[in-house]
Scaffold this active site. Sequence first.
Site, PDB file in Angstrom:
ATOM      1  N   GLY A   1       1.143  -1.179   0.270  1.00 18.37           N
ATOM      2  CA  GLY A   1       0.260   0.064  -0.016  1.00 18.37           C
ATOM      3  C   GLY A   1       0.507   1.206  -0.253  1.00 18.37           C
TER       4      GLY A   1
ATOM      5  N   ARG B   1       2.007   2.900   2.187  1.00 17.32           N
ATOM      6  CA  ARG B   1       3.028   3.163   3.505  1.00 17.32           C
ATOM      7  C   ARG B   1       3.994   2.190   2.323  1.00 17.32           C
ATOM      8  NH1 ARG B   1       6.518   0.843   7.541  1.00 17.32           N
ATOM      9  NH2 ARG B   1       6.737   2.453   8.897  1.00 17.32           N
ATOM     10  N   CYS B   2       4.359   1.057   2.270  1.00 13.03           N
ATOM     11  CA  CYS B   2       5.427   0.485   0.907  1.00 13.03           C
ATOM     12  C   CYS B   2       6.020   1.198   0.041  1.00 13.03           C
ATOM     13  CB  CYS B   2       4.711  -0.900   0.488  1.00 13.03           C
ATOM     14  SG  CYS B   2       3.220  -2.157   1.599  1.00 13.03           S
ATOM     15  N   MET B   3       4.668   1.907  -0.558  1.00  9.03           N
ATOM     16  CA  MET B   3       5.669   2.284  -1.859  1.00  9.03           C
ATOM     17  C   MET B   3       6.463   3.923  -1.553  1.00  9.03           C
ATOM     18  SD  MET B   3       2.836   2.322  -4.809  1.00  9.03           S
ATOM     19  CE  MET B   3       0.926   3.402  -3.348  1.00  9.03           C
TER      20      MET B   3
END
Length: 408
Positions: free
Chosen positions: A395, A397-399
């Site tokens: 999501g 945050r991951c990106m």
Amino acid sequence: MNPLNVRSEIAPLKKVLLHRVGKEVENLTPDILERLLFDDIPYLEIARQEHDAFAKLLTDKGVEVVYLEDQIAEVVKDRAVRASFINQFLDEAGLFSPGVRAAVKEYFSSLDNHALINTMMAGLRKKDLPQIADYSLTDMLSSNYPFILDPMPNLYFTRDPFATIGSGITLNHMRTDVRNRETIFAEYIFKYHPDYKNQEIPLWFNKSNTSCSIEGGDELILNKKVIAMGISQRTDAAAIEEVAKKLLFAEEETFERILAFKIPAKRAFMHLDTVFTMVDHDKFTIHNQIEGQLKVFSITKGSKNNLKIIEEENTLANILKKYLGLDQISLIKCAGGDQIDAGREQWNDGSNTLAIAPGEVVVYSRNQVTNQLLKENGIKVHVIPSSELSRGRGGPRCMSMPLIRKDL
């Protein structure tokens, strides 16, 4: 001003590292999806539109966005650094056949810096170098495999290969070989990029010194004293201890405690930030399936440079209240904890939010139930399109990898 400064998950975001989705996703095939950690193949044109919308939202909010591909292209302007980078990249790609390696290096020499980086990221098909013959027994046995260099489709999840903590980073050792090449970009950026090369960037973890694994999705900074880290499918307990031994004893930092969360080692729960993120001073998203299974260990400085580790005997809410000094904690369950809705939305990273300020987060549009609950809990929600980006299993945050946040 220190070129890195992150001491909170929710402090106002000032500078962030992204990677615009590239042609690496167009080199995904059904046969290699599992090995490259994908469940589906994103449609590049739409994925780029979605990613551009994400970047525009951030810049419109006053965040400086820098791109991984641009940063490393600037680094390899130096010819000696470029040569070293190519050699290390080919080593970590496992390309040791002398003939094939020489042909690839000759091809790379014809590319400008941006084209070189984009090719490394996208992967190199055999048909791109038709002059390459089968140079060795290994080459002959793998002659049906279409790639000389595998694509790197996970790169748009910039959260994982390194993580900013305070004024330093963890330079991570990824769990899977297919992602370990990603850390080379961070290694060279922090060693040679003009923004960092004259600075002494502390390494709280160095991938070169260990075989244990850690990934940035398991590293969350709750405040200037407390860090949460996940013992997960991708991060080993031993790696967390290595970080603790450096970070908690660093005189220049304020961190005093690491809370190690043991979460189920499942694909759906791959990192701590897929099931738990901070959205305000006293509010967190959480996937209800982990709450009863969580073990939490508190790590602090002990005597004689040793660590003191204790297992917490309390609920998650009470542990957070205790160590964050709060009277109340709100745990906002993904999709309200509904068995069907929560399963679907957690799969699409409903609990993976990026805070750009206290009580202000970026979320995926497709997680409608969770997004509404966030609003009802007083959180300002910025929605980005997500039909294709979410296929990579990560999501907002991951990106994103924050480089600078204001101090609270």
